[in-house]
Scaffold this active site. Structure first.
Site, PDB file in Angstrom:
ATOM      1  N   CYS A 151       0.846  -1.179   0.000  1.00 24.19           N
ATOM      2  CA  CYS A 151       0.000   0.000   0.000  1.00 24.19           C
ATOM      3  C   CYS A 151       0.894   1.245   0.000  1.00 24.19           C
ATOM      4  O   CYS A 151       1.785   1.358   0.853  1.00 24.19           O
ATOM      5  CB  CYS A 151      -0.842  -0.059   1.266  1.00 24.19           C
ATOM      6  N   CYS A 204      -0.643   5.901   7.114  1.00 23.04           N
ATOM      7  CA  CYS A 204      -1.945   5.421   7.582  1.00 23.04           C
ATOM      8  C   CYS A 204      -1.778   4.718   8.928  1.00 23.04           C
ATOM      9  O   CYS A 204      -0.798   4.054   9.183  1.00 23.04           O
ATOM     10  CB  CYS A 204      -2.507   4.461   6.541  1.00 23.04           C
ATOM     11  N   CYS A 233      -2.098  -0.194   9.332  1.00 22.45           N
ATOM     12  CA  CYS A 233      -1.061  -1.236   9.392  1.00 22.45           C
ATOM     13  C   CYS A 233       0.149  -0.670  10.117  1.00 22.45           C
ATOM     14  O   CYS A 233       0.483   0.495   9.956  1.00 22.45           O
ATOM     15  CB  CYS A 233      -0.616  -1.634   7.984  1.00 22.45           C
ATOM     16  N   CYS A 260      -7.294   0.224   0.093  1.00 24.59           N
ATOM     17  CA  CYS A 260      -6.698  -0.407   1.272  1.00 24.59           C
ATOM     18  C   CYS A 260      -6.401  -1.873   0.979  1.00 24.59           C
ATOM     19  O   CYS A 260      -7.263  -2.605   0.511  1.00 24.59           O
ATOM     20  CB  CYS A 260      -7.670  -0.300   2.444  1.00 24.59           C
ATOM     21  N   GLN A 304     -16.840 -10.183  14.042  1.00 25.76           N
ATOM     22  CA  GLN A 304     -15.401 -10.314  13.851  1.00 25.76           C
ATOM     23  C   GLN A 304     -15.020  -9.869  12.440  1.00 25.76           C
ATOM     24  O   GLN A 304     -15.688 -10.238  11.482  1.00 25.76           O
ATOM     25  CB  GLN A 304     -14.984 -11.776  14.073  1.00 25.76           C
ATOM     26  N   TYR A 314     -18.195 -13.189  28.206  1.00 28.28           N
ATOM     27  CA  TYR A 314     -17.846 -12.142  27.226  1.00 28.28           C
ATOM     28  C   TYR A 314     -18.266 -12.636  25.842  1.00 28.28           C
ATOM     29  O   TYR A 314     -17.479 -12.647  24.901  1.00 28.28           O
ATOM     30  CB  TYR A 314     -16.346 -11.830  27.224  1.00 28.28           C
ATOM     31  N   ASP A 361     -13.606 -14.930  26.566  1.00 30.29           N
ATOM     32  CA  ASP A 361     -13.026 -14.174  25.446  1.00 30.29           C
ATOM     33  C   ASP A 361     -13.092 -12.686  25.812  1.00 30.29           C
ATOM     34  O   ASP A 361     -13.853 -11.928  25.223  1.00 30.29           O
ATOM     35  CB  ASP A 361     -13.831 -14.477  24.169  1.00 30.29           C
ATOM     36  N   CYS A 400      -7.033 -11.443  23.373  1.00 33.47           N
ATOM     37  CA  CYS A 400      -6.493 -10.505  22.385  1.00 33.47           C
ATOM     38  C   CYS A 400      -5.324  -9.719  22.977  1.00 33.47           C
ATOM     39  O   CYS A 400      -4.813  -8.794  22.362  1.00 33.47           O
ATOM     40  CB  CYS A 400      -7.581  -9.568  21.869  1.00 33.47           C
TER      41      CYS A 400
HETATM   42  N1  SAH Z   1     -16.653 -13.827  21.416  1.00 29.76           N
HETATM   43  C1  SAH Z   1     -17.312 -12.603  21.078  1.00 29.76           C
HETATM   44  C2  SAH Z   1     -16.437 -11.383  21.127  1.00 29.76           C
HETATM   45  C3  SAH Z   1     -15.801 -11.096  22.427  1.00 29.76           C
HETATM   46  S1  SAH Z   1     -15.050  -9.506  22.468  1.00 29.76           S
HETATM   47  C4  SAH Z   1     -17.873 -12.666  19.682  1.00 29.76           C
HETATM   48  O1  SAH Z   1     -17.349 -13.384  18.872  1.00 29.76           O
HETATM   49  O2  SAH Z   1     -18.821 -11.952  19.403  1.00 29.76           O
HETATM   50  C5  SAH Z   1     -15.250  -9.127  24.161  1.00 29.76           C
HETATM   51  C6  SAH Z   1     -16.681  -8.856  24.568  1.00 29.76           C
HETATM   52  O3  SAH Z   1     -16.713  -8.630  25.968  1.00 29.76           O
HETATM   53  C7  SAH Z   1     -17.299  -7.610  23.959  1.00 29.76           C
HETATM   54  O4  SAH Z   1     -18.478  -7.999  23.316  1.00 29.76           O
HETATM   55  C8  SAH Z   1     -17.582  -6.697  25.147  1.00 29.76           C
HETATM   56  O5  SAH Z   1     -18.771  -5.957  25.004  1.00 29.76           O
HETATM   57  C9  SAH Z   1     -17.711  -7.685  26.265  1.00 29.76           C
HETATM   58  N2  SAH Z   1     -17.436  -7.223  27.639  1.00 29.76           N
HETATM   59  C10 SAH Z   1     -16.567  -6.272  28.047  1.00 29.76           C
HETATM   60  N3  SAH Z   1     -16.507  -6.232  29.390  1.00 29.76           N
HETATM   61  C11 SAH Z   1     -17.365  -7.171  29.851  1.00 29.76           C
HETATM   62  C12 SAH Z   1     -17.725  -7.639  31.158  1.00 29.76           C
HETATM   63  N4  SAH Z   1     -17.193  -7.101  32.246  1.00 29.76           N
HETATM   64  N5  SAH Z   1     -18.612  -8.633  31.258  1.00 29.76           N
HETATM   65  C13 SAH Z   1     -19.164  -9.198  30.154  1.00 29.76           C
HETATM   66  N6  SAH Z   1     -18.856  -8.810  28.892  1.00 29.76           N
HETATM   67  C14 SAH Z   1     -17.956  -7.809  28.744  1.00 29.76           C
END
Ligand code: SAH
Length: 456
Positions: free
Chosen positions: A71, A77, A80, A163, A286, A315, A385, A412
Site C-alpha cells: 500500500c 496510515c 497497518c 486499502c 469479527q 464475554y 473471550d 487478544c
Molecule cells: N466472542 C465474542 C467477542 C468477544 S469480544 C464474539 O465473537 O462476538 C469481548 C466482549 O466482551 C465484547 O463484546 C464486550 O462488550 C464484552 N465485555 C466487556 N466487558 C465485559 C464484562 N465485564 N462482562 C461481560 N462482557 C464484557
C-alpha cells in the site's frame, strides 16, 4: 544523544507498536518504520535520559525481513504497523510476543512452554481479509471531497480508496459515493466546523454469501437525491442493504444510534462455520472471518465436548463462540455486557434453530458469581473471550470455585492472558495448550487460544 542529532543504528528488536528498536552506545532508540535487521540513518526527535525516539531518514542496509509495501500510504496510515516486515517474520514476532509474556508475566518456564505451545496459525493470503471498513469523508485543502484513512493518531484524512486489507469492492463503492456527492452538491462533514452532511461510509461484505452492505453516516436527517445513489449502488452484484445512520453529535464515535433503510434489508447474512449470522450496521462482528473460523474452531477443539456438557461462554458478544459450542454441548450459557449484542445473540440462535443456548446481559464478574452463589449453577467447561484488560479477579475466583474440567481462554492481549493464567495455575489448573492465531496481519495484534485442565 540530543534532539536533531543524526545517528546510524542497526535494528535488533520490534517494539509493542511495531517500531524498530536499536542501540547506539548503549542508548535505546525507537525508530518508526525501521524493520528488524535494517541498518538505518535516523534523526533523533525526542531524547530522554535512557531512551529516545528517532525518525528514519534512509535505509543504509535493508533487512532480509524487509518487503516492498503493498500500500503506497502504509507508513502514514494508522491501520497497518508492520506491512514492510515479511509475513513470516510478522508471525515469528507475534509468536515470540506471546511466548515472552507467558514467560515473564505468567512465570512459566521455557522448557514447559516448549511442550505446550503450538505453532502460530497464520493466513495463506494475508491481504484483503477484512469484511468491514469505515471510511471517513472530508474535504482536502483544494476543496475536493476525499475519502481514505486517518493518519496514525490524527483526524487528517489520507486520500486512499485502495486499502490492501479490505475487499476490492470497497473502491467501487467509494467512487460511486464520491461521484454522487460531487454531481449533486452533497457536502462532506467538517469536524472542526461541525458542518456538512456525509461523515463516514461503512461497508460490510459477507465472505461466504457475497452480500454487501453500505451505510452512510450523516450529520442530518436525510440524504437529498438518495435514489440516485441507490440506482448506482444496486448495480453492484451482491448489494443487499443500503442504509443511513444519523449522527449529529460532535464525537469520535462513528455510528449514530439509529438506522434508516434506503434500499433492501437492514442487515446482511454471513456464516462462520455452519452458523448463520445476521449483521446490521450496528452489530459487532469479527472482521477477519477466515481466521475467526479457525480461532473459534480451535476453542471448540480445546473445549473437547462430547455432547453432555454444560458450558459457560463469558464475554460472549453476539454469541459467536456460544453458538459454535452449542452444536456440540448439552447446554451453553452466554454472558455479555452489551444488551444489543445479546439481542443479536438470541436472534442468531433463533435463525439457526439452536435451542440449547441461553444468554444473560451483565458483567461476567457479576453474573457468574451471582448465578453460582444463588442458583448453584454448574460448568463442565468455561470459555472466556475478554477485552484487552482480561478477566476480573472476582470472576477468576468464581471460575476456580466452580471447578470446571476445562477452561478455554481466547485472548487478544497476551500480557493480561499471562497474568490471568498465573492466577488460574496457582489455583488448581494446569496449562495444557497454547496456540496463537493471527487475526490481524500487518498489525501488531495477536490472538491466543489456550486450554487449562483441572488438576487431579
Ligand atoms: N466472542 C465474542 C467477542 C468477544 S469480544 C464474539 O465473537 O462476538 C469481548 C466482549 O466482551 C465484547 O463484546 C464486550 O462488550 C464484552 N465485555 C466487556 N466487558 C465485559 C464484562 N465485564 N462482562 C461481560 N462482557 C464484557
Amino acid at each position: 544523544m540530543k534532539k536533531n542529532e543524526k545517528i546510524v543504528v542497526t535494528i535488533e528488536d520490534i517494539g509493542v507498536s511495531g517500531e524498530g528498536i536499536g542501540k547506539v552506545d548503549g542508548y535505546t532508540l525507537f525508530v518508526k518504520d525501521a524493520v528488524i535487521g535494517d541498518t538505518v540513518e535516523a534523526v533523533i526527535t525526542k531524547a530522554k535520559k535512557n531512551y529516545g525516539y528517532a525518525k528514519m531518514l534512509r535505509i543504509l542496509e535493508a533487512s532480509n525481513y524487509r518487503v516492498e509495501k503493498k500500500c503506497p500510504v502504509a507508513r502514514q496510515c494508522g491501520g497497518c504497523q508492520i506491512q514492510e516486515l515479511s509475513y513470516e517474520a510478522q508471525l515469528d514476532f507475534k509468536a515470540k510476543k506471546v511466548y515472552g509474556n507467558l514467560e515473564r508475566i505468567g512465570g512459566f518456564a521455557p522448557e514447559f512452554l516448549d511442550t505446550v505451545m503450538e505453532p502460530i496459525c497464520g493466513m495463506e493470503e494475508p491481504f484483503y481479509y477484512r469484511n468491514k471498513a469505515q471510511f471517513p469523508i472530508g474535504t482536502d485543502k483544494q476543496g475536493n471531497i476525499v475519502t481514505g484513512f486517518y493518519a496514525g493518531r490524527t483526524h487528517s484524512i489520507i486520500s486512499n480508496t485502495e486499502c490492501a486489507l479490505g475487499v476490492s469492492v470497497n473502491q467501487e463503492i467509494l467512487h460511486i459515493v464520491l461521484d454522487f456527492m460531487n454531481q449533486h452538491g452533497i457536502s462532506a462533514y467538517d469536524e472542526t466546523m461541525q458542518r456538512g452532511l456525509v461523515r463516514h461510509v461503512l461497508i460490510r461484505y459477507g465472505f461466504k454469501t457475497g452480500e454487501i452492505m453500505v451505510c452512510l453516516v450523516i450529520n442530518g436527517d436525510k440524504i437529498p437525491k438518495s435514489e440516485k445513489l441507490v440506482d448506482k449502488l444496486t448495480q453492484i452484484q451482491g448489494m443487499t442493504s443500503i442504509t443511513y445512520s444519523v449522527n449529529k453529535e460532535n464525537t469520535n464515535v462513528i455510528m449514530g444510534k439509529e438506522i434508516g433503510i434506503l434500499w433492501g434489508q437492514g442487515y446482511i447474512t454471513d456464516y462462520i462455520g455452519d452458523v448463520k449470522y445476521q449483521i446490521s450496521p450496528l452489530s459487532f462482528f469479527q472482521v477477519n472471518p477466515v481466521q475467526t473460523e479457525k480461532l473459534y474452531g480451535l476453542a471448540l477443539e480445546y473445549a473437547d465436548l462430547k455432547g453432555e456438557e454444560t458450558v459457560w461462554d463469558l464475554y460472549c458478544g453476539i454469541g459467536t463462540i456460544s453458538l459454535f459450542l452449542a452444536q456440540k454441548a448439552k447446554k451453553v450459557y452466554g454472558v455479555e455486557i452489551i444488551p444489543q449484542a445479546i439481542d443479536d445473540a438470541r436472534n442468531n440462535a433463533k435463525i439457526n434453530g439452536i435451542e440449547n443456548a441461553e444468554f444473560f446481559v451483565g458483567k461476567a464478574e457479576e453474573v457468574l458469581p451471582e448465578q453460582y452463589e444463588v442458583n448453584h449453577v454448574y460448568a463442565d467447561v468455561i470459555v472466556v473471550d475478554p477485552p484487552r484488560k482480561g478477566c476480573d479477579e472476582t470472576l477468576l475466583r468464581t471460575m476456580v470455585h466452580m471447578k470446571p474440567e476445562r477452561i478455554v481462554y481466547v485472548s487478544c492481549d497476551s500480557a493480561t492472558l499471562a497474568r490471568d493464567l498465573k492466577y488460574l495455575c496457582e489455583h488448581g489448573y494446569e496449562l495444557k495448550k497454547v496456540k496463537p492465531v493471527d487475526q490481524f496481519p500487518h498489525t501488531v495484534h495477536v490472538e491466543t487460544v489456550i486450554m487449562l485442565q483441572k488438576e487431579n
